[in-house]
Design a protein around this motif. Structure first.
Motif, mmCIF file in Angstrom:
data_model
loop_
_atom_site.group_PDB
_atom_site.id
_atom_site.type_symbol
_atom_site.label_atom_id
_atom_site.label_comp_id
_atom_site.label_asym_id
_atom_site.label_seq_id
_atom_site.Cartn_x
_atom_site.Cartn_y
_atom_site.Cartn_z
ATOM 1 N N LEU A 230 -3.132 -11.324 3.763
ATOM 2 C CA LEU A 230 -3.951 -10.114 3.738
ATOM 3 C C LEU A 230 -5.366 -10.446 3.276
ATOM 4 C CD1 LEU A 230 -1.448 -7.613 2.069
ATOM 5 C CD2 LEU A 230 -1.916 -7.917 4.497
ATOM 6 N N ASP A 231 -6.341 -9.683 3.778
ATOM 7 C CA ASP A 231 -7.707 -9.874 3.289
ATOM 8 C C ASP A 231 -7.887 -9.086 1.985
ATOM 9 O OD1 ASP A 231 -8.297 -7.170 3.898
ATOM 10 O OD2 ASP A 231 -9.101 -7.688 5.876
ATOM 11 N N GLU A 232 -9.020 -9.247 1.351
ATOM 12 C CA GLU A 232 -9.265 -8.628 0.043
ATOM 13 C C GLU A 232 -9.229 -7.103 0.100
ATOM 14 O OE1 GLU A 232 -9.322 -10.174 -2.903
ATOM 15 O OE2 GLU A 232 -8.823 -11.929 -1.679
ATOM 16 N N TYR A 233 -9.724 -6.525 1.188
ATOM 17 C CA TYR A 233 -9.702 -5.073 1.333
ATOM 18 C C TYR A 233 -8.263 -4.555 1.354
ATOM 19 C CZ TYR A 233 -10.008 -0.454 3.419
ATOM 20 O OH TYR A 233 -9.849 0.875 3.670
ATOM 21 N N GLU A 234 -7.395 -5.223 2.124
ATOM 22 C CA GLU A 234 -5.993 -4.798 2.230
ATOM 23 C C GLU A 234 -5.261 -4.954 0.890
ATOM 24 O OE1 GLU A 234 -5.061 -5.862 6.887
ATOM 25 O OE2 GLU A 234 -5.300 -7.513 5.457
ATOM 26 N N LYS A 235 -5.568 -6.035 0.180
ATOM 27 C CA LYS A 235 -4.962 -6.246 -1.145
ATOM 28 C C LYS A 235 -5.401 -5.161 -2.124
ATOM 29 C CE LYS A 235 -4.572 -11.254 -0.773
ATOM 30 N NZ LYS A 235 -5.064 -12.547 -1.283
ATOM 31 N N GLU A 236 -6.680 -4.806 -2.071
ATOM 32 C CA GLU A 236 -7.225 -3.766 -2.948
ATOM 33 C C GLU A 236 -6.577 -2.412 -2.647
ATOM 34 O OE1 GLU A 236 -9.303 -1.701 -5.764
ATOM 35 O OE2 GLU A 236 -9.244 -3.881 -5.521
ATOM 36 N N LEU A 237 -6.358 -2.128 -1.382
ATOM 37 C CA LEU A 237 -5.719 -0.881 -0.976
ATOM 38 C C LEU A 237 -4.280 -0.803 -1.515
ATOM 39 C CD1 LEU A 237 -6.169 1.689 0.682
ATOM 40 C CD2 LEU A 237 -5.312 0.446 2.679
ATOM 41 N N ILE A 238 -3.554 -1.886 -1.411
ATOM 42 C CA ILE A 238 -2.188 -1.933 -1.956
ATOM 43 C C ILE A 238 -2.214 -1.778 -3.469
ATOM 44 C CG2 ILE A 238 -0.187 -3.449 -2.331
ATOM 45 C CD1 ILE A 238 -0.609 -4.424 0.577
ATOM 46 N N ASP A 239 -3.168 -2.435 -4.133
ATOM 47 C CA ASP A 239 -3.283 -2.308 -5.597
ATOM 48 C C ASP A 239 -3.554 -0.870 -6.021
ATOM 49 O OD1 ASP A 239 -2.767 -4.958 -6.089
ATOM 50 O OD2 ASP A 239 -4.876 -5.552 -6.274
ATOM 51 N N ARG A 240 -4.413 -0.175 -5.281
ATOM 52 C CA ARG A 240 -4.699 1.219 -5.615
ATOM 53 C C ARG A 240 -3.468 2.104 -5.435
ATOM 54 N NH1 ARG A 240 -9.167 2.892 -2.103
ATOM 55 N NH2 ARG A 240 -9.585 0.784 -1.508
ATOM 56 N N LYS A 241 -2.713 1.855 -4.387
ATOM 57 C CA LYS A 241 -1.485 2.624 -4.159
ATOM 58 C C LYS A 241 -0.450 2.328 -5.246
ATOM 59 C CE LYS A 241 -2.025 3.056 0.831
ATOM 60 N NZ LYS A 241 -1.480 2.698 2.160
ATOM 61 N N LEU A 242 -0.353 1.064 -5.647
ATOM 62 C CA LEU A 242 0.566 0.709 -6.736
ATOM 63 C C LEU A 242 0.161 1.386 -8.045
ATOM 64 C CD1 LEU A 242 1.156 -3.079 -5.999
ATOM 65 C CD2 LEU A 242 2.876 -1.264 -5.895
ATOM 66 N N GLN A 243 -1.138 1.454 -8.301
ATOM 67 C CA GLN A 243 -1.617 2.134 -9.507
ATOM 68 C C GLN A 243 -1.276 3.619 -9.460
ATOM 69 O OE1 GLN A 243 -3.007 0.639 -12.303
ATOM 70 N NE2 GLN A 243 -2.579 2.674 -13.126
ATOM 71 N N TYR A 244 -1.431 4.210 -8.299
ATOM 72 C CA TYR A 244 -1.086 5.623 -8.122
ATOM 73 C C TYR A 244 0.408 5.841 -8.397
ATOM 74 C CZ TYR A 244 -0.145 10.055 -5.838
ATOM 75 O OH TYR A 244 0.270 11.330 -5.578
ATOM 76 N N ILE A 245 1.233 4.957 -7.849
ATOM 77 C CA ILE A 245 2.690 5.062 -8.068
ATOM 78 C C ILE A 245 3.006 4.884 -9.543
ATOM 79 C CG2 ILE A 245 4.908 3.930 -7.599
ATOM 80 C CD1 ILE A 245 3.696 3.266 -4.777
ATOM 81 N N PHE A 246 2.356 3.899 -10.170
ATOM 82 C CA PHE A 246 2.573 3.643 -11.600
ATOM 83 C C PHE A 246 2.212 4.879 -12.427
ATOM 84 C CE2 PHE A 246 1.240 2.048 -15.754
ATOM 85 C CZ PHE A 246 2.345 1.285 -16.110
ATOM 86 N N ASP A 247 1.088 5.504 -12.105
ATOM 87 C CA ASP A 247 0.638 6.694 -12.836
ATOM 88 C C ASP A 247 1.560 7.898 -12.617
ATOM 89 O OD1 ASP A 247 -1.507 5.227 -13.753
ATOM 90 O OD2 ASP A 247 -2.935 6.039 -12.282
ATOM 91 N N ASN A 248 2.269 7.918 -11.507
ATOM 92 C CA ASN A 248 3.131 9.048 -11.155
ATOM 93 C C ASN A 248 4.613 8.668 -11.112
ATOM 94 O OD1 ASN A 248 1.180 11.341 -10.352
ATOM 95 N ND2 ASN A 248 0.327 9.508 -9.398
ATOM 96 N N ILE A 249 4.990 7.650 -11.841
ATOM 97 C CA ILE A 249 6.355 7.134 -11.774
ATOM 98 C C ILE A 249 7.397 8.160 -12.209
ATOM 99 C CG2 ILE A 249 6.549 6.054 -14.061
ATOM 100 C CD1 ILE A 249 7.568 4.387 -10.787
ATOM 101 N N LYS A 250 7.009 9.056 -13.123
ATOM 102 C CA LYS A 250 7.962 10.077 -13.608
ATOM 103 C C LYS A 250 8.379 11.034 -12.496
ATOM 104 C CE LYS A 250 4.363 13.144 -15.438
ATOM 105 N NZ LYS A 250 3.243 12.413 -14.894
ATOM 106 N N ASN A 251 7.558 11.139 -11.447
ATOM 107 C CA ASN A 251 7.867 12.009 -10.309
ATOM 108 C C ASN A 251 8.719 11.304 -9.248
ATOM 109 O OD1 ASN A 251 6.356 14.135 -11.408
ATOM 110 N ND2 ASN A 251 4.479 13.198 -10.647
#
Length: 145
Positions: free
Chosen positions: A57-78
């Motif tokens: 993956l290029d850096e943009y794609e990695k960054e996009l996955i990281d942002r989605k993982l952060q979102y999931i982490f922040d909303n894990i209780k849901n």
């Protein structure tokens, strides 16, 4: 018509009194095909099995996955449901295969760098090719009102 074996052809089949008769299944085995090269068929099948190369993956794609993982982490209780496409290396030859799983995230382990799903399946974050959030969390729905 007189044949060479006329004198014995009508005699009853001999059955030993001292030895057990071989079971029919064992007798049939002696006529089974002979495999001179044990494992050859398995080797040919393994060579024919195809694997894929891992896509970097290029850096943009990695960054996009990281942002989605952060979102999931922040909303894990849901308990967000995700669709993940990830790469698994083959243990017998170079390359591997891409697998897809659609499941609820149980937790994200930052130390081990793994996404743990509700089935306890662990996916290496570095091997994620695509991450899609399938369900919006309760917070997202309530923030829109």
């Amino acid at each position: 018509m007189s044949g060479e074996y006329d004198d014995i052809i009508a005699l009853p089949h001999h059955v030993s009194k001292s030895r057990r008769q071989m079971p029919v299944s064992d007798r049939a085995a002696q006529f089974a095909p002979f495999s001179a090269l044990t494992g050859y068929g398995d080797t040919v099948s393994e060579v024919q099995r195809l694997t894929s190369e891992r896509i970097e993956l290029d850096e943009y794609e990695k960054e996009l996955i990281d942002r989605k993982l952060q979102y999931i982490f922040d909303n894990i209780k849901n308990k967000p449901k995700v669709k993940i496409i990830y790469f698994i290396y083959d243990s017998k030859k170079s390359g591997g295969e891409y697998k897809t799983v659609e499941e609820t995230v149980y937790k994200i382990d930052d130390f081990e760098r793994k996404v743990i799903l509700s089935s306890k399946k662990a996916i290496d974050i570095d091997e994620i090719f695509s991450l899609e959030i399938c369900e919006k969390t309760e917070n997202d729905i309530s923030n829109r009102k």
